[in-house]
Design an enzyme around this catalytic site. Structure first.
Site, PDB file in Angstrom:
ATOM      1  N   HIS A  77       0.971  -1.347   0.006  1.00 51.39           N
ATOM      2  CA  HIS A  77      -0.237  -0.094   0.061  1.00 51.39           C
ATOM      3  C   HIS A  77       0.850   1.192   0.127  1.00 51.39           C
ATOM      4  O   HIS A  77       2.036   1.158   0.728  1.00 51.39           O
ATOM      5  CB  HIS A  77      -0.835  -0.015   1.330  1.00 51.39           C
ATOM      6  N   ASP A 136      -7.647  -5.073   0.197  1.00 55.82           N
ATOM      7  CA  ASP A 136      -8.449  -6.076  -0.634  1.00 55.82           C
ATOM      8  C   ASP A 136      -8.079  -7.502  -0.816  1.00 55.82           C
ATOM      9  O   ASP A 136      -8.675  -8.082  -1.432  1.00 55.82           O
ATOM     10  CB  ASP A 136      -7.849  -5.344  -2.105  1.00 55.82           C
TER      11      ASP A 136
HETATM   12  N1  COA Z   1       3.996  -8.006  -4.154  1.00 60.78           N
HETATM   13  C1  COA Z   1       5.331  -7.973  -4.419  1.00 60.78           C
HETATM   14  N2  COA Z   1       6.457  -6.897  -4.439  1.00 60.78           N
HETATM   15  C2  COA Z   1       5.562  -5.700  -4.178  1.00 60.78           C
HETATM   16  C3  COA Z   1       4.341  -5.724  -3.952  1.00 60.78           C
HETATM   17  C4  COA Z   1       3.515  -6.661  -4.032  1.00 60.78           C
HETATM   18  N3  COA Z   1       2.060  -6.661  -3.743  1.00 60.78           N
HETATM   19  N4  COA Z   1       3.967  -4.100  -3.971  1.00 60.78           N
HETATM   20  C5  COA Z   1       5.043  -3.504  -3.931  1.00 60.78           C
HETATM   21  N5  COA Z   1       6.011  -4.195  -4.108  1.00 60.78           N
HETATM   22  C6  COA Z   1       7.268  -4.251  -4.332  1.00 60.78           C
HETATM   23  C7  COA Z   1       7.664  -3.739  -5.706  1.00 60.78           C
HETATM   24  O1  COA Z   1       8.241  -4.434  -6.760  1.00 60.78           O
HETATM   25  C8  COA Z   1       8.816  -2.727  -5.379  1.00 60.78           C
HETATM   26  O2  COA Z   1      10.054  -3.261  -5.290  1.00 60.78           O
HETATM   27  P1  COA Z   1      11.370  -2.800  -5.830  1.00 60.78           P
HETATM   28  O3  COA Z   1      11.603  -1.389  -4.915  1.00 60.78           O
HETATM   29  O4  COA Z   1      12.395  -3.859  -5.590  1.00 60.78           O
HETATM   30  O5  COA Z   1      11.094  -2.494  -7.176  1.00 60.78           O
HETATM   31  C9  COA Z   1       8.434  -2.106  -4.161  1.00 60.78           C
HETATM   32  O6  COA Z   1       7.735  -2.969  -3.520  1.00 60.78           O
HETATM   33  C10 COA Z   1       7.787  -0.632  -4.332  1.00 60.78           C
HETATM   34  O7  COA Z   1       6.455  -1.036  -4.919  1.00 60.78           O
HETATM   35  P2  COA Z   1       5.665   0.167  -5.706  1.00 60.78           P
HETATM   36  O8  COA Z   1       4.785  -0.266  -6.501  1.00 60.78           O
HETATM   37  O9  COA Z   1       6.737   1.355  -6.145  1.00 60.78           O
HETATM   38  O10 COA Z   1       4.929   0.767  -4.304  1.00 60.78           O
HETATM   39  P3  COA Z   1       3.755   1.644  -4.510  1.00 60.78           P
HETATM   40  O11 COA Z   1       3.625   2.505  -3.117  1.00 60.78           O
HETATM   41  O12 COA Z   1       3.779   2.759  -5.591  1.00 60.78           O
HETATM   42  O13 COA Z   1       2.484   0.771  -4.870  1.00 60.78           O
HETATM   43  C11 COA Z   1       0.561  -0.493  -4.573  1.00 60.78           C
HETATM   44  C12 COA Z   1       1.488   0.379  -3.781  1.00 60.78           C
HETATM   45  C13 COA Z   1      -0.580  -0.796  -3.664  1.00 60.78           C
HETATM   46  C14 COA Z   1       0.265  -0.073  -5.753  1.00 60.78           C
HETATM   47  C15 COA Z   1       1.476  -1.811  -4.846  1.00 60.78           C
HETATM   48  O14 COA Z   1       1.655  -2.359  -3.670  1.00 60.78           O
HETATM   49  C16 COA Z   1       0.772  -3.012  -5.408  1.00 60.78           C
HETATM   50  O15 COA Z   1       0.631  -2.853  -6.653  1.00 60.78           O
HETATM   51  N6  COA Z   1       0.167  -3.808  -4.710  1.00 60.78           N
HETATM   52  C17 COA Z   1      -0.530  -5.018  -5.522  1.00 60.78           C
HETATM   53  C18 COA Z   1      -1.944  -4.585  -6.114  1.00 60.78           C
HETATM   54  C19 COA Z   1      -2.821  -4.251  -4.765  1.00 60.78           C
HETATM   55  O16 COA Z   1      -3.029  -5.076  -3.707  1.00 60.78           O
HETATM   56  N7  COA Z   1      -3.743  -3.128  -5.034  1.00 60.78           N
HETATM   57  C20 COA Z   1      -4.501  -2.548  -3.829  1.00 60.78           C
HETATM   58  C21 COA Z   1      -4.230  -1.263  -3.101  1.00 60.78           C
HETATM   59  S1  COA Z   1      -5.238  -1.186  -2.029  1.00 60.78           S
END
Ligand code: COA
Length: 376
Positions: A258, A312
């Protein structure tokens, strides 16, 4: 001028509605932790709290509840409008269209009138579940089911979807899901509602903007993907091997991570407890068993990076176990979040200035106009 993509870290309003501490797993509505509300309150009371700022007295809650029950019905023209929409269309689009249309039946142009504003808020909270349930029934060729005045908000919504009353455990979990999704600070749909509110548009337009914004897969909808992922894993014994492959391929684990929470999302913790209650009645579905094992193993790898289950991760499993189809999940989000959107609408009006951000122009300048017949 520095561009902050997605306005990350840029405050766009002062707000007294909700508060998140992502390090300490705190989400509070008007200062009250959401897990306390999910345990002790009901959706109607939580909606009042968000809209008014304080918990209602017994009398206020009884009046509010009565008003909500009174305004659940849809005019036959709105039902006809919903009937005319293509049954293959997404329910969120039907909801957005019907909410916008409500504004033609209940004009609320003068947003300086506090009484009209309050009536509009009640109407929107009361009617949105009826719209969602009506579209769902009609698209399957069934009659829409009229709301029942003797049922509370959550139980009536369930009844209008399935033509049967929920068990007490199912009612409680659905009510708690509505409480948990009712508000979440300055997310995209709330911001979009506030931008629309800042033009002094009427509340039906404000809420239809917010509904439209919520349709995008980056906002509502991750819980659907969680279900697909759990189905792909298929069995508890496959969780370990599946996770090894997924992490090696740098796949994201759906329902984990998140932007704000760096510990387990407090809403996920509450939902899981409630899910356990429901499953005590009906037995633990395979998806839930897989999810629990996935959380156990994945947390060992991802926890140190601040990546834990978000709301979620369990909400889709709960909804699916209640028999709710996947494409209604985001609508349930809207049924709940309308209270938060309306609280932000009223807050925006208290100290309004139209949103008019700036841009950094990166296009061409001083380009001569070449008449059509002289262009190469
Ligand atoms: N599974 C595995 N790795 C994850 C992850 C996940 N669900 N969420 C983040 N990471 C890792 C990324 O690969 C990244 O790794 P790196 O630094 O080695 O490249 C790091 O954590 C940062 O990820 P990032 O996507 O930039 O974080 P964010 O804060 O922008 O994104 C979300 C937050 C929610 C978009 C992201 O965690 C995600 O896509 N989660 C899955 C979808 C989801 O459940 N969405 C509902 C949100 S309420």
């Amino acid at each position: 001028m520095e561009l902050r993509p997605g306005l990350e870290g840029v405050p766009v309003a002062e707000s007294a509605i909700s508060y998140i501490d992502g390090q300490r797993a705190i989400l509070a509505y008007r200062g009250i932790p959401v897990e306390v509300l999910a345990r002790e309150s009901c959706y109607e009371e939580t909606a009042w709290l968000l809209l008014k700022g304080d918990l209602p007295t017994q009398r206020q809650l009884a009046d509010f509840d009565e008003q909500l029950r009174h305004h659940r019905r849809l005019k036959y023209k709105i039902k006809d409008l919903i009937k005319c929409l293509p049954e293959t269309g997404h329910p969120m689009k039907a909801l957005q269209a019907a909410v916008a249309a409500l504004g033609m039946f209940y004009p609320a142009k003068d947003v300086s009138n506090a009484q009209t504003n309050w009536e509009s808020a009640i109407r929107l909270i009361a009617k949105i579940p009826t719209i969602v349930a009506a579209f769902h029934r009609l698209r399957h060729g069934d009659d829409a089911i009229d709301p029942r005045d003797d049922l509370d908000h959550a139980a009536n919504f369930y009844y209008m979807l399935f033509e049967k009353e929920p068990t007490p455990a199912v009612r409680k979990v659905l009510d708690a899901c509505l409480i948990l999704h009712a508000e979440h600070t300055m997310n995209a749909s709330t911001f979009s509602g506030r931008v629309t509110a800042s033009t002094l548009a009427d509340p039906y337009t404000v809420v239809s903007s917010a509904v439209g914004t919520l349709t995008g897969p980056l906002h509502g909808g991750a819980n659907e993907e969680v279900l697909d992922m759990l189905d792909e894993i298929g069995s508890v014994s496959n969780v370990g091997p599946w996770l090894d492959r997924a992490l090696a391929q740098k796949r994201k684990i759906m329902g984990f991570g998140h932007r704000v929470y760096k510990v387990k999302d407090p809403r996920a913790t509450v939902l899981q407890e409630l899910a356990e209650h429901v499953f005590a009645e009906s037995g633990k579905p395979l998806r839930y068993q897989i999810a629990v094992e996935l959380e156990r193993i994945a947390t060992a790898f991802l926890g140190p990076k601040g990546i834990y289950p978000n709301v979620d991760f369990y909400s889709g499993i709960v909804y699916a176990a209640l028999g709710i189809p996947k494409d209604l999940f985001t609508c349930i989000f809207a049924v709940s979040r309308v209270a938060g959107w309306l609280a932000h609408w009223l807050e925006q009006l208290q100290n309004n200035r139209i949103y008019r951000p700036d841009q950094i122009y990166i296009g061409k300048k001083d380009v001569p106009y070449i008449p059509l017949d002289q262009r190469p």
